[in-house]
Design an enzyme around this catalytic site. Sequence first.
Site: not given
Length: 667
Positions: A113, A111, A406, A222, A421, A403, A115, A427, A309
């Site tokens: 696919k 089948e 922070c 489906y 971090c 980081c 979207d 943070c 895909k």
Amino acid sequence: MDIQQKIQALRDELNQHNYNYYVLDNPTISDFDFDVKLKALQQLEKDHPEFFDEHSPTQRVGGMITKNFETVIHDSRMYSLDNSYSKEDLVEWENRVQRVLGNVNIEYTCELKYDGASISMTYENGKLVRAITRGDGFQGDNVTNNIKTIKSVPLHLKGDFPEKFDIRGEIILPFAGFEKMNQELIEIGETPYSNPRNTASGSLKLQDSAEVAKRPLDCLLYSIVGNKLPFKTHFDGLQHARNWGFKVPKEAQLATSLDEVFQFIDYWDTHRHNLPYETDGVVIKVNSLHYQDELGYTAKAPRWAIAYKFKAEQVFTRLNSISYQVGRTGAITPVANLEPVQLAGTIVKRASLHNADQIEKLDIRVHDTVFVEKGGEIIPKIIAVDLSKRPEHSEPTKYITHCPECQTALVRTLGEAQHYCPNFYGCPPQIIGRMQHFISRKAMDIEGLGGETVALLFNNGLVQNYADLYELKVEQILPLERMAQKSAENLVNGIEKSKEIPFERVLFALGIRFVGETVAKKLARHYKTIDALELASVMDLVLVDEIGERIANSVVEFFENQENKFIIDRLKSYGVQMEAVSKTNPDATEKLIGKTFVVSGVFEKYSRDDLKKAIEDNGGKVGSSISSKTDFVIAGENMGPAKLEKANQLKIQILSEDDFIKLLNEN
């Protein structure tokens, strides 16, 4: 003909015309004549309200307002699909299927696919009673009023249909309708929609169903789910669905071998661009429903289906800058900020660079011209650099050492790809991220509280951790931006209601590294209380089924931290569920405790699901495949030959359905 008969005859006629037009694409009446008949029916129903029917074709115009969409648990989970990107992946998948089923001839259904936005619709006695979005697969939103406005969704079925069943499919927006909607927006100076898929998904959550009715949505089905279905193969099920009045795409095709599957893929990889709606691949399913039962599911997906895909669309654009994001676990993710470019139906401005190794491997630099594609056509990623267009005096990218939020020096553990971090409790993005995870749908699911509001609460000094949420008062929230009395009350009430969330989801909500939904369920089921889990050593934890050393170390480290202990004590004091509540079953025993069963075949007295429930209710465990850890195989009719052979090789005791019943009834 009396009035009631006249009304019913008009309804039946209009339903048939709707079916001819929207499902068969073969109208037998002009739009004008249809509208005349519809208005006549509307007038008759207005004059005779005693004959009102919520499934009348007049109700498709919408008008129902839904302010809050009710969350509903799916009767049968909506699984995701495993993805493949090459024909070699499909060969490996077929080999896995053959290993379970034995050397049998396998037929496949192929089948396209689509979207769109996944939907599950429940029909009882031939009438649509409920339509639920996919959500997280376990539960979704009730959008029935909006789905009823879609003309290709039958409100009444025809023919010989089961008393109750669910049917699944995609709500899509055809290209022509999408372009027309965008043209109308452009003409009035509004911003056009970005792509058909997101527009279709967003349409399902509009509060006014009359607005949904104005959108040219379609519904392609489906999959049928239910008990005692009148067919034995998936492909036959699709034909039954067509006969009952559903719009099932005619492109679906049977394949007797992988070569025929490849032919289907090759054809549609070229011809998909001629379709009136978006498709991004092909779904291949084992056709026999019996074989589907034998193959079963992994934690996330059916073993009997896979999505192939199509190759992702690629474009090139300029990399303007690199920024760095801090996740709730402290993981640093570099992000490419791109010159905006159209890709697979959306405008792409950013792409993930994953980690320092990826940047170094591709030698990505600011101002480079880069090739971008959507991984699985979902997340944009940079796949290459056009070195011929690199500016002179270009400098290699130096990964950050501190980081960005922070300024704490970053760390990178040996063997891990990402930098972290370590300022776990100081943070801001980590603190906000943990709270956002805590309130999320799969965790505490706090109504009235979203990610932006959590950040607002933190930035205004009202919360520093998720335990602080339970001390919030309406009067504290009211002064915040975009907060009115009602929304503040809803937020506080949502937090209060979250105290009913079961322990396994609370455990997931705590955000212990590597403890996802499935692991949280296993730990909650094994330890029963947070206190018992807190006392567990690494050695204790690795003895729990499917808990490895990495997870065990992470759990122990979490409970060794004094701040975490303090927060958990606070959550307990507020009434958050910190122990598993057993679902009482008067017939439950512990006679199967410590025993693992594998169920295979078709049974007379139990459905497979009932058989598995009986095992678990009596303390046993249900395994998905036969191994040396299996104690018993319960064999029904048409048991897979590969499973039978493996059970005999391992000398595992095989029980019939009656043997199992006798085992349950012993003392």
